[in-house]
Scaffold this active site. Sequence first.
Site, PDB file in Angstrom:
ATOM      1  N   CYS A 174      11.961  12.325  22.833  1.00  0.00           N
ATOM      2  CA  CYS A 174      11.429  13.661  23.079  1.00  0.00           C
ATOM      3  C   CYS A 174       9.889  13.597  23.095  1.00  0.00           C
ATOM      4  O   CYS A 174       9.310  12.549  22.796  1.00  0.00           O
ATOM      5  CB  CYS A 174      11.905  14.611  21.978  1.00  0.00           C
ATOM      6  SG  CYS A 174      11.100  14.326  20.378  1.00  0.00           S
TER       7      CYS A 174
ATOM      8  N   GLU B 273      13.326   7.750  15.950  1.00  0.00           N
ATOM      9  CA  GLU B 273      12.133   7.021  16.384  1.00  0.00           C
ATOM     10  C   GLU B 273      10.997   7.138  15.378  1.00  0.00           C
ATOM     11  O   GLU B 273      10.359   6.145  15.014  1.00  0.00           O
ATOM     12  CB  GLU B 273      11.639   7.548  17.743  1.00  0.00           C
ATOM     13  CG  GLU B 273      12.658   7.464  18.857  1.00  0.00           C
ATOM     14  CD  GLU B 273      13.480   8.731  19.043  1.00  0.00           C
ATOM     15  OE1 GLU B 273      13.784   9.048  20.208  1.00  0.00           O
ATOM     16  OE2 GLU B 273      13.829   9.388  18.048  1.00  0.00           O
TER      17      GLU B 273
END
Length: 155
Positions: A86, A58
């Site tokens: 996360c 990401e």
Amino acid sequence: MDQTDKNIRFMKAAIDEAAKAVPEGDVPVGAVLVVDGEILAAAHNRKESSNDPTAHAEVLALREGAMKLGRWRLSDAILYVTKEPCPMCAGAMVNARLGALVYGCADKKGGAAGSLFDIPSDGRLNHQVHIESGVLEDECRGLLKGFFFARRMAV
């Protein structure tokens, strides 16, 4: 092409990207950043191969997309990720003013976009990211399960 078809198309691209992490010894998570219906950036986890604890798919996709656009605000972008982000990645999405996040499978132990935490939707923060989950969930989960099964068998 409706939004469901687009979500499937771009999640398949994220799955293809995730598979690239396996030969490098990284957890197979892939991400594609989409702007105006086109993939602007694609990345997979590179923590192991780069010895960088922040080299999550990401973050790498957000960085690449911002560099290509020449701006850090990504409010017109959608990030497709195979696994729920996360806390670090979810925070990066908020800081990038990301328009939307679409992810495949949840991460009950460490997910920060609805499972354990919900950072992108937290109204106390200065930006909220629209979230859709469960796109090609079984395929995304299967990729992760297969990776960890193979690692357990190799020990």
